[in-house]
Write a protein that holds these residues in place. Structure first.
Motif, PDB file in Angstrom:
ATOM      1  N   ILE A  88     -19.511  30.843  64.108  1.00  0.00           N
ATOM      2  CA  ILE A  88     -20.230  31.233  62.887  1.00  0.00           C
ATOM      3  C   ILE A  88     -20.191  30.112  61.845  1.00  0.00           C
ATOM      4  CG2 ILE A  88     -20.216  32.818  60.920  1.00  0.00           C
ATOM      5  CD1 ILE A  88     -19.372  35.033  62.848  1.00  0.00           C
ATOM      6  N   ILE A  89     -19.050  29.480  61.686  1.00  0.00           N
ATOM      7  CA  ILE A  89     -18.964  28.349  60.741  1.00  0.00           C
ATOM      8  C   ILE A  89     -19.921  27.237  61.161  1.00  0.00           C
ATOM      9  CG2 ILE A  89     -17.480  26.492  59.893  1.00  0.00           C
ATOM     10  CD1 ILE A  89     -15.158  28.500  59.994  1.00  0.00           C
ATOM     11  N   ALA A  90     -19.925  26.905  62.449  1.00  0.00           N
ATOM     12  CA  ALA A  90     -20.807  25.846  62.956  1.00  0.00           C
ATOM     13  C   ALA A  90     -22.271  26.204  62.744  1.00  0.00           C
ATOM     14  CB  ALA A  90     -20.529  25.606  64.441  1.00  0.00           C
ATOM     15  N   GLN A  91     -22.613  27.464  62.966  1.00  0.00           N
ATOM     16  CA  GLN A  91     -23.997  27.908  62.799  1.00  0.00           C
ATOM     17  C   GLN A  91     -24.431  27.831  61.339  1.00  0.00           C
ATOM     18  OE1 GLN A  91     -23.363  31.714  64.537  1.00  0.00           O
ATOM     19  NE2 GLN A  91     -23.470  30.953  66.640  1.00  0.00           N
ATOM     20  N   ILE A  92     -23.566  28.237  60.432  1.00  0.00           N
ATOM     21  CA  ILE A  92     -23.907  28.184  59.003  1.00  0.00           C
ATOM     22  C   ILE A  92     -24.084  26.734  58.543  1.00  0.00           C
ATOM     23  CG2 ILE A  92     -23.029  28.618  56.676  1.00  0.00           C
ATOM     24  CD1 ILE A  92     -21.741  31.192  57.787  1.00  0.00           C
ATOM     25  N   VAL A  93     -23.181  25.853  58.986  1.00  0.00           N
ATOM     26  CA  VAL A  93     -23.307  24.429  58.627  1.00  0.00           C
ATOM     27  C   VAL A  93     -24.616  23.854  59.161  1.00  0.00           C
ATOM     28  CG1 VAL A  93     -22.346  22.122  58.998  1.00  0.00           C
ATOM     29  CG2 VAL A  93     -20.822  24.036  58.452  1.00  0.00           C
ATOM     30  N   GLY A  94     -24.927  24.144  60.420  1.00  0.00           N
ATOM     31  CA  GLY A  94     -26.173  23.649  61.010  1.00  0.00           C
ATOM     32  C   GLY A  94     -27.398  24.175  60.295  1.00  0.00           C
ATOM     33  N   ALA A  95     -27.358  25.457  59.913  1.00  0.00           N
ATOM     34  CA  ALA A  95     -28.489  26.059  59.203  1.00  0.00           C
ATOM     35  C   ALA A  95     -28.690  25.409  57.839  1.00  0.00           C
ATOM     36  CB  ALA A  95     -28.262  27.562  59.052  1.00  0.00           C
ATOM     37  N   ILE A  96     -27.594  25.177  57.119  1.00  0.00           N
ATOM     38  CA  ILE A  96     -27.689  24.529  55.808  1.00  0.00           C
ATOM     39  C   ILE A  96     -28.263  23.118  55.939  1.00  0.00           C
ATOM     40  CG2 ILE A  96     -26.334  23.580  53.888  1.00  0.00           C
ATOM     41  CD1 ILE A  96     -24.482  26.033  54.188  1.00  0.00           C
ATOM     42  N   LEU A  97     -27.827  22.393  56.955  1.00  0.00           N
ATOM     43  CA  LEU A  97     -28.379  21.055  57.193  1.00  0.00           C
ATOM     44  C   LEU A  97     -29.883  21.131  57.484  1.00  0.00           C
ATOM     45  CD1 LEU A  97     -25.531  19.467  59.361  1.00  0.00           C
ATOM     46  CD2 LEU A  97     -26.092  18.964  56.968  1.00  0.00           C
ATOM     47  N   THR A 114     -40.585  40.974  56.229  1.00  0.00           N
ATOM     48  CA  THR A 114     -39.418  40.343  55.596  1.00  0.00           C
ATOM     49  C   THR A 114     -39.391  38.828  55.783  1.00  0.00           C
ATOM     50  OG1 THR A 114     -38.063  40.547  57.593  1.00  0.00           O
ATOM     51  CG2 THR A 114     -38.020  42.405  56.050  1.00  0.00           C
ATOM     52  N   GLY A 115     -40.321  38.297  56.572  1.00  0.00           N
ATOM     53  CA  GLY A 115     -40.258  36.900  56.969  1.00  0.00           C
ATOM     54  C   GLY A 115     -39.472  36.732  58.256  1.00  0.00           C
ATOM     55  N   THR A 116     -38.838  37.798  58.703  1.00  0.00           N
ATOM     56  CA  THR A 116     -38.004  37.889  59.906  1.00  0.00           C
ATOM     57  C   THR A 116     -36.733  37.054  59.793  1.00  0.00           C
ATOM     58  OG1 THR A 116     -39.986  38.139  61.286  1.00  0.00           O
ATOM     59  CG2 THR A 116     -37.897  37.851  62.418  1.00  0.00           C
ATOM     60  N   SER A 117     -35.615  37.765  59.803  1.00  0.00           N
ATOM     61  CA  SER A 117     -34.316  37.099  59.852  1.00  0.00           C
ATOM     62  C   SER A 117     -33.756  37.198  61.258  1.00  0.00           C
ATOM     63  CB  SER A 117     -33.336  37.728  58.857  1.00  0.00           C
ATOM     64  OG  SER A 117     -32.041  37.210  59.069  1.00  0.00           O
ATOM     65  N   VAL A 118     -33.203  38.335  61.607  1.00  0.00           N
ATOM     66  CA  VAL A 118     -32.448  38.618  62.837  1.00  0.00           C
ATOM     67  C   VAL A 118     -31.356  37.563  63.061  1.00  0.00           C
ATOM     68  CG1 VAL A 118     -34.403  39.824  63.860  1.00  0.00           C
ATOM     69  CG2 VAL A 118     -34.022  37.460  64.519  1.00  0.00           C
ATOM     70  N   ASN A 119     -31.010  36.837  62.007  1.00  0.00           N
ATOM     71  CA  ASN A 119     -30.061  35.726  62.117  1.00  0.00           C
ATOM     72  C   ASN A 119     -29.502  35.423  60.720  1.00  0.00           C
ATOM     73  OD1 ASN A 119     -28.818  33.185  62.282  1.00  0.00           O
ATOM     74  ND2 ASN A 119     -30.288  32.411  63.781  1.00  0.00           N
ATOM     75  N   PRO A 120     -28.266  35.861  60.431  1.00  0.00           N
ATOM     76  CA  PRO A 120     -27.699  35.647  59.095  1.00  0.00           C
ATOM     77  C   PRO A 120     -27.644  34.186  58.656  1.00  0.00           C
ATOM     78  CG  PRO A 120     -26.406  37.267  60.307  1.00  0.00           C
ATOM     79  CD  PRO A 120     -27.388  36.682  61.290  1.00  0.00           C
ATOM     80  N   ALA A 121     -27.347  33.267  59.569  1.00  0.00           N
ATOM     81  CA  ALA A 121     -27.274  31.851  59.191  1.00  0.00           C
ATOM     82  C   ALA A 121     -28.640  31.337  58.778  1.00  0.00           C
ATOM     83  CB  ALA A 121     -26.725  31.022  60.355  1.00  0.00           C
ATOM     84  N   ARG A 122     -29.675  31.725  59.516  1.00  0.00           N
ATOM     85  CA  ARG A 122     -31.044  31.307  59.208  1.00  0.00           C
ATOM     86  C   ARG A 122     -31.474  31.800  57.823  1.00  0.00           C
ATOM     87  NH1 ARG A 122     -35.199  32.047  57.069  1.00  0.00           N
ATOM     88  NH2 ARG A 122     -37.266  32.515  57.834  1.00  0.00           N
ATOM     89  N   LEU A 148     -33.187  25.045  65.158  1.00  0.00           N
ATOM     90  CA  LEU A 148     -33.882  26.321  64.963  1.00  0.00           C
ATOM     91  C   LEU A 148     -34.351  26.491  63.526  1.00  0.00           C
ATOM     92  CD1 LEU A 148     -34.678  29.147  66.106  1.00  0.00           C
ATOM     93  CD2 LEU A 148     -32.456  29.941  65.280  1.00  0.00           C
ATOM     94  N   VAL A 149     -33.450  26.283  62.587  1.00  0.00           N
ATOM     95  CA  VAL A 149     -33.782  26.511  61.179  1.00  0.00           C
ATOM     96  C   VAL A 149     -34.782  25.467  60.678  1.00  0.00           C
ATOM     97  CG1 VAL A 149     -32.852  26.550  58.825  1.00  0.00           C
ATOM     98  CG2 VAL A 149     -31.627  27.696  60.687  1.00  0.00           C
ATOM     99  N   PHE A 150     -34.576  24.225  61.036  1.00  0.00           N
ATOM    100  CA  PHE A 150     -35.486  23.183  60.571  1.00  0.00           C
ATOM    101  C   PHE A 150     -36.900  23.403  61.102  1.00  0.00           C
ATOM    102  CE2 PHE A 150     -37.505  18.996  61.317  1.00  0.00           C
ATOM    103  CZ  PHE A 150     -37.714  18.651  59.997  1.00  0.00           C
ATOM    104  N   VAL A 151     -37.028  23.595  62.407  1.00  0.00           N
ATOM    105  CA  VAL A 151     -38.362  23.792  62.992  1.00  0.00           C
ATOM    106  C   VAL A 151     -39.004  25.074  62.478  1.00  0.00           C
ATOM    107  CG1 VAL A 151     -39.630  24.228  65.137  1.00  0.00           C
ATOM    108  CG2 VAL A 151     -37.846  22.481  65.086  1.00  0.00           C
ATOM    109  N   GLY A 152     -38.247  26.162  62.490  1.00  0.00           N
ATOM    110  CA  GLY A 152     -38.810  27.456  62.106  1.00  0.00           C
ATOM    111  C   GLY A 152     -39.207  27.536  60.646  1.00  0.00           C
TER     112      GLY A 152
END
Length: 236
Positions: free
Chosen positions: A86-95, A182-190, A17-21
């Motif tokens: 949440i930990i998994a999501q944050i790690v994935g987002a950072i990657l 705002t660029g749209t968040s709706v997702n703290p990890a993103r 999600l984060v990489f593509v978006g």
């Protein structure tokens, strides 16, 4: 083993999600106008659709702490699972943000401090100079709308076939509204990932100083969505 598979699915899914978006957000500068805004919104929505149909059967395809928090409030996750998600999501987002960083570093004459990594922002960091109050209000409302759709679509197994399409479309819709603001968040990890990677790699900390808005507001929006959802299900 079952929980480990869930967390791995959330990590990889959030990476998608984060990489593509955010890669699309950097390539299709939203200041370029409506076509770019539509392209970015579709990228986020289609990426979430991909994730839902690929990993949804393992973890539910949350890829978003706000969604996981709503599932916790709705008694679909326990506290240890919520923390793991949440930990998994944050790690994935950072990657995902790190992958975008590597790509931009290999494009000649690109200054990452100027292009950014698709971080969210308000004031001078918004294409419309959106205010702090406006950013908080907008992110709360957009997150509540999105999470409410997720809760509704995932409430019955017969919706599974169209669930990914509807949820992806919902994310596209909220991005169409939020990108110029705002660029749209709706997702703290993103939001946390690009702000953090940008600060560490370039020393540019403005996005990181503003990221609290894009953590707090989506979590409040998730709570609001859960309250509304439970109000519609008082008889159950």
């Amino acid at each position: 083993m079952e929980n480990l598979r869930k967390y791995l699915a959330e990590c990889i899914g959030t990476f998608f999600l984060v990489f593509v978006g955010t890669t699309t957000a950097v390539i299709f500068n939203p200041k370029a106008g409506i076509p770019s805004i539509v392209g970015i919104a579709l990228a986020f929505g289609l990426a979430l659709m991909m994730v839902y149909y690929t990993f949804g059967r393992f973890s539910g395809g949350h890829v978003n702490p706000a969604v996981s928090l709503a599932k916790f409030f709705d008694n679909q996750l326990d506290l240890p699972e919520l923390i793991g998600y949440i930990i998994a999501q944050i790690v994935g987002a950072i990657l995902g943000s790190l992958a975008l960083f590597v790509i931009l570093k290999n494009i000649p004459n690109v200054q990452i401090s100027v292009y950014g990594l698709g971080a969210n922002g308000f004031g001078s960091q918004s294409s419309t100079n959106f205010t702090l109050t406006g950013a908080l209000f907008t992110e709360i409302i957009l997150t509540a709308m999105f999470v409410l759709v997720v809760l509704g679509v995932t409430s019955k197994s017969e919706y599974n076939g169209i669930g990914g399409f509807v949820i992806g479309l919902a994310l596209t819709v909220v991005h169409l509204i939020g990108i110029p603001l705002t660029g749209t968040s709706v997702n703290p990890a993103r939001s946390l990932a690009p702000a953090l990677v940008l600060a560490i790699s370039t020393g540019k900390t403005v996005a990181l100083s503003q990221v609290w808005v894009f953590i707090v507001a989506p979590l409040i929006g998730a709570l609001l969505a859960t309250i509304i959802w439970k109000a519609f299900n008082l008889d159950k």
